[in-house]
Write a protein that holds these residues in place. Structure first.
Motif, PDB file in Angstrom:
ATOM      1  N   MET A 157     -32.385 -26.252 -39.756  1.00  0.00           N
ATOM      2  CA  MET A 157     -30.964 -26.014 -39.986  1.00  0.00           C
ATOM      3  C   MET A 157     -30.258 -27.278 -40.475  1.00  0.00           C
ATOM      4  O   MET A 157     -30.495 -28.382 -39.974  1.00  0.00           O
ATOM      5  N   ALA A 158     -29.400 -27.100 -41.466  1.00  0.00           N
ATOM      6  CA  ALA A 158     -28.441 -28.133 -41.862  1.00  0.00           C
ATOM      7  C   ALA A 158     -27.091 -27.673 -41.319  1.00  0.00           C
ATOM      8  O   ALA A 158     -26.699 -26.515 -41.503  1.00  0.00           O
ATOM      9  N   TYR A 159     -26.383 -28.558 -40.649  1.00  0.00           N
ATOM     10  CA  TYR A 159     -25.160 -28.164 -39.950  1.00  0.00           C
ATOM     11  C   TYR A 159     -24.077 -29.225 -40.143  1.00  0.00           C
ATOM     12  O   TYR A 159     -24.347 -30.430 -40.057  1.00  0.00           O
ATOM     13  N   GLY A 194     -35.126 -21.388 -36.696  1.00  0.00           N
ATOM     14  CA  GLY A 194     -33.857 -21.850 -37.245  1.00  0.00           C
ATOM     15  C   GLY A 194     -32.693 -20.958 -36.887  1.00  0.00           C
ATOM     16  O   GLY A 194     -31.527 -21.398 -36.928  1.00  0.00           O
ATOM     17  N   LYS A 195     -32.976 -19.711 -36.527  1.00  0.00           N
ATOM     18  CA  LYS A 195     -31.931 -18.758 -36.141  1.00  0.00           C
ATOM     19  C   LYS A 195     -31.848 -18.577 -34.619  1.00  0.00           C
ATOM     20  O   LYS A 195     -30.999 -17.835 -34.131  1.00  0.00           O
ATOM     21  N   ASN A 196     -32.737 -19.243 -33.893  1.00  0.00           N
ATOM     22  CA  ASN A 196     -32.762 -19.131 -32.441  1.00  0.00           C
ATOM     23  C   ASN A 196     -31.507 -19.753 -31.830  1.00  0.00           C
ATOM     24  O   ASN A 196     -31.114 -20.868 -32.172  1.00  0.00           O
ATOM     25  N   GLU A 197     -30.878 -19.040 -30.893  1.00  0.00           N
ATOM     26  CA  GLU A 197     -29.614 -19.497 -30.300  1.00  0.00           C
ATOM     27  C   GLU A 197     -29.756 -20.859 -29.616  1.00  0.00           C
ATOM     28  O   GLU A 197     -28.874 -21.726 -29.738  1.00  0.00           O
ATOM     29  N   LYS A 198     -30.856 -21.061 -28.903  1.00  0.00           N
ATOM     30  CA  LYS A 198     -31.057 -22.336 -28.207  1.00  0.00           C
ATOM     31  C   LYS A 198     -31.237 -23.475 -29.206  1.00  0.00           C
ATOM     32  O   LYS A 198     -30.751 -24.598 -28.987  1.00  0.00           O
ATOM     33  N   SER A 226     -11.766 -34.911 -42.679  1.00  0.00           N
ATOM     34  CA  SER A 226     -13.050 -34.301 -43.041  1.00  0.00           C
ATOM     35  C   SER A 226     -12.980 -32.783 -42.937  1.00  0.00           C
ATOM     36  O   SER A 226     -12.315 -32.241 -42.053  1.00  0.00           O
ATOM     37  N   VAL A 227     -13.681 -32.121 -43.852  1.00  0.00           N
ATOM     38  CA  VAL A 227     -13.772 -30.661 -43.849  1.00  0.00           C
ATOM     39  C   VAL A 227     -15.250 -30.297 -43.956  1.00  0.00           C
ATOM     40  O   VAL A 227     -15.964 -30.816 -44.818  1.00  0.00           O
ATOM     41  N   ALA A 228     -15.706 -29.445 -43.055  1.00  0.00           N
ATOM     42  CA  ALA A 228     -17.122 -29.071 -42.995  1.00  0.00           C
ATOM     43  C   ALA A 228     -17.337 -27.663 -43.534  1.00  0.00           C
ATOM     44  O   ALA A 228     -16.474 -26.792 -43.391  1.00  0.00           O
ATOM     45  N   TYR A 229     -18.492 -27.455 -44.132  1.00  0.00           N
ATOM     46  CA  TYR A 229     -18.862 -26.122 -44.628  1.00  0.00           C
ATOM     47  C   TYR A 229     -20.361 -25.926 -44.446  1.00  0.00           C
ATOM     48  O   TYR A 229     -21.159 -26.792 -44.807  1.00  0.00           O
ATOM     49  N   VAL A 230     -20.738 -24.797 -43.857  1.00  0.00           N
ATOM     50  CA  VAL A 230     -22.146 -24.454 -43.662  1.00  0.00           C
ATOM     51  C   VAL A 230     -22.436 -23.185 -44.455  1.00  0.00           C
ATOM     52  O   VAL A 230     -21.776 -22.160 -44.284  1.00  0.00           O
ATOM     53  N   HIS A 231     -23.424 -23.263 -45.338  1.00  0.00           N
ATOM     54  CA  HIS A 231     -23.764 -22.146 -46.220  1.00  0.00           C
ATOM     55  C   HIS A 231     -25.030 -21.432 -45.752  1.00  0.00           C
ATOM     56  O   HIS A 231     -26.005 -22.080 -45.346  1.00  0.00           O
ATOM     57  N   ALA A 232     -24.992 -20.114 -45.808  1.00  0.00           N
ATOM     58  CA  ALA A 232     -26.165 -19.267 -45.532  1.00  0.00           C
ATOM     59  C   ALA A 232     -26.797 -19.559 -44.174  1.00  0.00           C
ATOM     60  O   ALA A 232     -28.016 -19.670 -44.046  1.00  0.00           O
ATOM     61  N   GLY A 233     -25.949 -19.691 -43.156  1.00  0.00           N
ATOM     62  CA  GLY A 233     -26.446 -19.840 -41.793  1.00  0.00           C
ATOM     63  C   GLY A 233     -27.218 -21.108 -41.521  1.00  0.00           C
ATOM     64  O   GLY A 233     -28.006 -21.167 -40.580  1.00  0.00           O
ATOM     65  N   LYS A 240     -31.576 -28.002 -46.045  1.00  0.00           N
ATOM     66  CA  LYS A 240     -32.713 -28.091 -45.124  1.00  0.00           C
ATOM     67  C   LYS A 240     -34.026 -28.176 -45.905  1.00  0.00           C
ATOM     68  O   LYS A 240     -34.246 -27.462 -46.878  1.00  0.00           O
ATOM     69  N   GLY A 241     -34.867 -29.105 -45.477  1.00  0.00           N
ATOM     70  CA  GLY A 241     -36.168 -29.278 -46.116  1.00  0.00           C
ATOM     71  C   GLY A 241     -36.137 -30.008 -47.429  1.00  0.00           C
ATOM     72  O   GLY A 241     -37.185 -30.210 -48.046  1.00  0.00           O
ATOM     73  N   GLU A 242     -34.961 -30.433 -47.876  1.00  0.00           N
ATOM     74  CA  GLU A 242     -34.833 -31.108 -49.166  1.00  0.00           C
ATOM     75  C   GLU A 242     -35.708 -32.353 -49.219  1.00  0.00           C
ATOM     76  O   GLU A 242     -35.672 -33.191 -48.331  1.00  0.00           O
ATOM     77  N   GLY A 243     -36.512 -32.449 -50.266  1.00  0.00           N
ATOM     78  CA  GLY A 243     -37.358 -33.627 -50.424  1.00  0.00           C
ATOM     79  C   GLY A 243     -38.685 -33.547 -49.703  1.00  0.00           C
ATOM     80  O   GLY A 243     -39.537 -34.414 -49.888  1.00  0.00           O
TER      81      GLY A 243
END
Length: 305
Positions: free
Chosen positions: A60-62, A83-87, A150-157, A284-287
């Motif tokens: 996850m990128a957050y 990556g979708k797990n709540e914990k 600062s303004v944050a944005y998270v795309h596609a979960g 996420k996973g970039e590079g």
């Protein structure tokens, strides 16, 4: 230098050019990937080199604003399911809160900080999450903005996290929409530079070289005097800026203006000033170019290290 079918496939993913032309490019370039990209661009087959889309890492990128501090983090796991797990998501948010509160100098310092709301270090909490979830987990990177708004944005979960930092004399809530619009633009188009003033001379020289070779290969342009072609190249650079520099890019929500003009227009309408200062985009996973079957071993070694 020899090349493989995988190299041909990778070049195709990078440039969008057909397999046969990619093979020709690699043959002409003795298997050198960078030279092959340049060869294709000189032939006018590839507008620009894109990053290969093959990504092995999950997680996850957050991005978030915590007590006025802007934070963006990336935490890797082995599978998209985790990556979708709540914990796991809660752990990532806790890492972001720790970054905001502790202002660590680097990743090593972060891992030794007390994890938010506990007496455990981030390293210990990470190891705990590995035991609870059953997958190897690794805090990979972070960025932090303390000044400005600062303004944050998270795309596609959690596929992409973007943090935008603005300098303004307006209240944070008033510039939230502007910041989000800019962040969404960054998430979607991933500009190479924020402003044309950041484009280095070596990048400009390379672009000019490509453009001149393209015109030399065009019968209609090849006959024109070099001075004329130079002027045409200078005009084409404006298009390069518009494609690669955030503030000069066309605003995706309104193609009548650039991002720079959108920010200025929004500031005027709000009765104040807004200036883009900086931004960070994590995907996420970039590079990480490892194959999926090797990723578990890679993460395991990172955790042990």
């Amino acid at each position: 230098m020899a090349f493989t079918a995988a190299d041909v496939k990778n070049l195709r993913e990078m440039t969008g050019v057909g397999m046969m032309d990619c093979k020709k490019a690699l043959t002409a370039s003795d298997g050198d990937m960078d030279k092959a990209v340049e060869w294709l661009r000189e032939k006018g087959m590839a507008a620009s080199a894109k990053k290969a889309g093959r990504v092995a890492a999950e997680g996850m990128a957050y991005a978030a604003v915590v007590n006025g501090i802007g934070v963006v983090v990336e935490v890797n796991a082995e599978t998209d399911f985790v990556g979708k797990n709540e914990k796991f998501v809660d752990f990532v948010k806790g890492v972001a809160a720790t970054v905001a509160a502790e202002a660590p100098a680097d990743l090593d310092a972060l891992m030794e900080c007390k994890y938010n709301g506990t007496d455990m270090t981030v390293t210990q909490q990470q190891q705990e999450m590995v035991l609870v979830i059953g997958e190897n987990i690794k805090v990979r990177r972070f960025a932090r903005f303390e000044g400005g708004v600062s303004v944050a944005y998270v795309h596609a979960g959690g596929k992409i996290g973007v943090l935008v930092n603005l300098d303004t004399d307006l209240a944070a809530e008033k510039v939230e929409e502007v910041g989000k619009d800019v962040a969404m633009q960054i998430a979607a188009l991933n500009p190479r530079f924020w402003d044309k003033g950041q484009v280095t001379q070596d990048v400009l020289d390379e672009e000019k070289k490509i453009m001149m070779v393209q015109m030399s290969n065009d019968p209609k342009m090849a006959s024109k005097p070099e001075q004329v072609r130079e002027k045409i190249v200078m005009g084409k650079l404006n298009k390069f800026y518009a494609e690669n520099c955030l503030l000069q890019q066309e605003f995706v929500k309104d193609n009548t203006m650039s991002i720079e003009k959108y920010i200025a227009s929004a500031a005027k309408a709000l009765g104040g000033t807004i200036t883009f200062k900086d931004a960070v985009r994590f995907e996420k996973g970039e590079g990480i170019e490892k194959k999926q079957e090797n990723f578990a071993a890679e993460i395991a070694s990172m955790v042990k290290g």
